[in-house]
Design a protein around this motif. Structure first.
Motif, short mmCIF file in Angstrom:
data_model
loop_
_atom_site.label_atom_id
_atom_site.label_comp_id
_atom_site.label_asym_id
_atom_site.label_seq_id
_atom_site.Cartn_x
_atom_site.Cartn_y
_atom_site.Cartn_z
N GLN A 1 18.82 125.59 74.15
CA GLN A 1 18.81 126.53 75.28
C GLN A 1 19.78 127.68 75.07
O GLN A 1 19.48 128.83 75.41
CB GLN A 1 19.15 125.80 76.57
CG GLN A 1 18.11 124.80 77.03
CD GLN A 1 18.66 123.86 78.08
OE1 GLN A 1 19.80 123.99 78.52
NE2 GLN A 1 17.86 122.88 78.47
N GLN A 2 20.97 127.40 74.54
CA GLN A 2 22.05 128.38 74.52
C GLN A 2 22.15 129.19 73.24
O GLN A 2 22.69 130.30 73.25
CB GLN A 2 23.39 127.66 74.77
CG GLN A 2 23.49 126.94 76.09
CD GLN A 2 23.45 127.88 77.27
OE1 GLN A 2 24.03 128.97 77.24
NE2 GLN A 2 22.76 127.48 78.33
N SER A 3 21.68 128.66 72.13
CA SER A 3 21.98 129.25 70.83
C SER A 3 20.99 130.36 70.45
O SER A 3 19.78 130.23 70.65
CB SER A 3 21.96 128.18 69.74
OG SER A 3 22.87 127.14 70.04
N THR A 4 21.53 131.42 69.88
CA THR A 4 20.70 132.45 69.26
C THR A 4 20.45 132.10 67.79
O THR A 4 19.45 132.53 67.20
CB THR A 4 21.36 133.82 69.35
OG1 THR A 4 22.72 133.73 68.85
CG2 THR A 4 21.41 134.29 70.79
N SER A 5 21.35 131.32 67.20
CA SER A 5 21.17 130.77 65.86
C SER A 5 21.95 129.47 65.78
O SER A 5 22.85 129.23 66.59
CB SER A 5 21.66 131.76 64.78
OG SER A 5 23.05 132.01 64.93
N VAL A 6 21.61 128.63 64.81
CA VAL A 6 22.25 127.32 64.68
C VAL A 6 22.65 127.10 63.22
O VAL A 6 21.87 127.36 62.30
CB VAL A 6 21.32 126.18 65.14
CG1 VAL A 6 21.93 124.82 64.81
CG2 VAL A 6 21.06 126.28 66.63
N LEU A 7 23.89 126.63 63.05
CA LEU A 7 24.40 126.25 61.74
C LEU A 7 24.41 124.73 61.66
O LEU A 7 25.08 124.06 62.45
CB LEU A 7 25.81 126.81 61.53
CG LEU A 7 26.58 126.31 60.31
CD1 LEU A 7 25.84 126.66 59.02
CD2 LEU A 7 28.00 126.90 60.29
N TYR A 8 23.67 124.19 60.71
CA TYR A 8 23.58 122.74 60.52
C TYR A 8 24.44 122.37 59.32
O TYR A 8 24.13 122.72 58.18
CB TYR A 8 22.11 122.34 60.31
CG TYR A 8 21.86 120.93 59.82
CD1 TYR A 8 22.77 119.89 60.06
CD2 TYR A 8 20.69 120.63 59.12
CE1 TYR A 8 22.53 118.61 59.60
CE2 TYR A 8 20.45 119.35 58.66
CZ TYR A 8 21.37 118.35 58.90
OH TYR A 8 21.13 117.08 58.44
N LEU A 9 25.55 121.68 59.59
CA LEU A 9 26.45 121.22 58.53
C LEU A 9 26.07 119.81 58.10
O LEU A 9 25.82 118.94 58.92
CB LEU A 9 27.90 121.22 59.02
CG LEU A 9 28.62 122.56 59.16
CD1 LEU A 9 30.07 122.33 59.58
CD2 LEU A 9 28.57 123.35 57.87
N LYS A 10 26.07 119.60 56.80
CA LYS A 10 25.79 118.28 56.24
C LYS A 10 26.80 118.02 55.12
O LYS A 10 26.81 118.73 54.12
CB LYS A 10 24.36 118.22 55.72
CG LYS A 10 23.93 116.86 55.22
CD LYS A 10 22.47 116.91 54.78
CE LYS A 10 22.00 115.58 54.22
NZ LYS A 10 20.60 115.64 53.76
N SER A 11 27.69 117.06 55.36
CA SER A 11 28.75 116.72 54.38
C SER A 11 29.57 117.95 54.02
O SER A 11 29.94 118.15 52.86
CB SER A 11 28.14 116.10 53.12
OG SER A 11 27.44 114.91 53.43
N GLY A 12 29.86 118.79 55.02
CA GLY A 12 30.70 119.95 54.82
C GLY A 12 29.99 121.17 54.27
O GLY A 12 30.61 122.23 54.11
#
Length: 369
Positions: free
Chosen positions: A182-193
C-alpha cells in the motif's frame, strides 16, 4: 582494512544501491538477518559503511528500535525535549509542537512517567509522535506499524500520508506485506545482505513470499509436518496428511480444486469421550487468519480407542490463492474446552491461479442486462 573477510566473518550488507526522492517510500523487506536493520543504522549514521557512500539531504527522523533514543529514567515529556533538541530544534520550536506530540502519542498521564515504565506500544506511540510531528525530510521506520491497536495504526498511516504531501521521503521496514504494498513506491528486497531485487513493489513482494514459502517447505525432512505439537496422554496424533480427491497424498494442491485434510489418531482414554471436536484455523504466510471454525461441534466424530482412526475434512473448490498456508488445530472437549491435542503450523503449498492476483480465487459470472 583490505576488504577481505577473516574466518567466521560475513558482509551484513553488500553491494546495495538505491535512490529515494522527496515524497517517495522505499519498502525494505527480507527475512530476519537479511541486513535490513544494519542498512538502516548506516543510513541513520549509527554505523559507518566500509565501502561506498551514503548521501542524505535534510533532517532525518528514525525509529529503528522500540524506544530508541529515549532515556529510560527521564519522563516522556523530558524525552520529547531531548530528542527534539538532538534534531536541532530550539526550545521555542519544541514548545510550539509539544501539545501536538502529546496528543498524537495519546498515552495520557504516562507522559510524565519514566519511559522505563512504558509498554512497548506506549514507547512506539511516543517515538512515532516525535518522529512524525517534527516534520523530517526523511523518515525511517523499522516495524513500527506492527505495534499498537487499529486506531493507532490508522493514525500513523494518515500521518505518513500528510508527511508525504509535504515531500517527506520514507524508508519502511515491515513483515506485513499489505502495508508494504500500500505505502511503497518501490521495494528493496534484501537476501543475505545482498540486493536481490529493487523496483516494482508487486514483483519484490512476489519474489520474497515465494522464497519464504520454499524456505519453510524445505526447513524439515518431512515437508508437511513442520509444526509444533502439544501432546497429552489422552490422544495420540499419528499422521497428518493432505489428500487429493482420489485419496492420494499430496504436498501441493491447485487453488479451486477439492482436497482433504486428514488426521489419523488413536484415543488412549477409556472410555472414549463422546464430545470431542476440532477447532481449526488456517493462516496465510503473513500470519493473517484466513479461516476459523469449530468443526463438527456437538457431533461424535472421534471413534473409540480400539484402533487407529482417521478424520477427514473435505475442502470443496478451495479458494485461497496463496503460495503457502498453514493449518493449526486443537482437539478439544466441548463442555470444558479441555485440550486433548494441539498442533500448530502444518504447511501446505498452493499452486496459484496466474490470472487472479488476490488472496482468494472466486468463481464469478458477469451478467450484462
Amino acid at each position: 582494512g583490505n576488504g577481505e573477510l577473516r574466518p567466521n566473518e560475513f558482509w551484513a550488507v553488500k553491494d546495495v544501491s538505491f535512490e529515494l526522492r522527496r515524497g517517495e517510500c522505499l519498502g525494505l523487506i527480507g527475512s530476519n538477518g537479511a541486513g535490513k536493520t544494519t542498512l538502516l543504522r548506516m543510513i541513520n549514521g549509527l554505523i559507518k559503511p566500509d565501502n561506498g557512500r551514503i548521501e542524505m539531504r535534510g533532517r532525518v527522523g528514525a525509529m529503528i528500535a522500540l524506544g530508541a533514543g529515549f532515556n529510560p529514567i527521564l519522563t516522556g515529556r523530558e524525552n520529547i525535549y531531548v530528542n527534539a533538541s538532538i534534531l536541532g530544534l530550539s526550545d521555542r520550536e519544541i514548545n510550539e509542537k509539544l501539545e501536538r506530540i502529546i496528543d498524537f502519542a495519546d498515552i495520557g498521564e504516562f507522559i510524565d512517567a519514566p519511559v522505563q515504565s512504558y509498554s512497548s506500544g506506549m514507547a512506539v506511540r511516543l517515538g512515532f509522535a516525535v518522529a512524525s510531528v517534527l516534520d523530517p525530510d526523511v523518515l525511517i521506520l523499522d516495524e513500527v506499524l506492527s505495534v499498537g491497536d487499529m486506531n493507532f495504526q490508522a493514525k500513523c498511516l494518515n500521518a505518513l500520508s500528510s508527511l508525504r504531501k509535504k515531500g517527506t521521503a520514507f524508508i519502511l521496514v515491515s513483515h506485513y506485506m499489505p502495508v508494504i504494498a500500500q505505502q511503497s513506491t518501490s521495494v528493496l528486497y534484501l537476501k543475505s545482505g545482498n540486493n536481490e531485487f529493487c523496483g516494482d513493489p508487486g514483483e519484490a513482494i512476489s519474489r520474497y513470499t515465494a522464497h519464504m514459502a520454499e524456505k519453510t517447505i524445505k526447513a524439515n525432512s518431512n515437508p508437511i509436518f513442520l509444526c509444533e505439537e502439544f501432546k497429552t496422554e489422552k490422544i495420540n496424533i499419528e499422521a497428518i496428511d493432505f489428500l487429493d480427491k482420489h485419496g492420494s497424498k499430496v504436498q501441493i494442491v491447485n487453488v479451486g480444486e477439492d482436497f482433504y485434510f486428514s488426521v489419523k489418531y488413536r484415543l488412549l482414554e477409556n472410555p472414549a469421550p463422546k464430545n470431542l471436536y476440532i477447532d481449526l484455523v488456517i493462516y496465510g504466510f503473513d500470519g493473517s487468519m484466513l479461516f476459523h471454525a469449530p468443526i463438527c461441534k456437538s457431533g461424535a466424530i472421534f471413534q473409540s480407542s480400539v484402533k487407529q482412526n482417521e478424520y477427514r475434512l473435505k475442502f470443496v473448490r478451495f479458494p485461497i490463492n496463496e503460495d503457502v498456508i498453514f493449518f493449526s488445530f486443537a482437539i478439544m472437549e466441548e463442555e470444558t474446552h479441555e485440550i486433548y491435542a494441539w498442533v500448530e503450523r502444518v504447511s501446505l503449498k498452493i499452486r496459484k491461479d496466474g490470472l487472479q492476483t488476490g488472496r482468494t480465487k472466486l468463481d464469478v459470472e458477469w451478467i450484462s442486462l
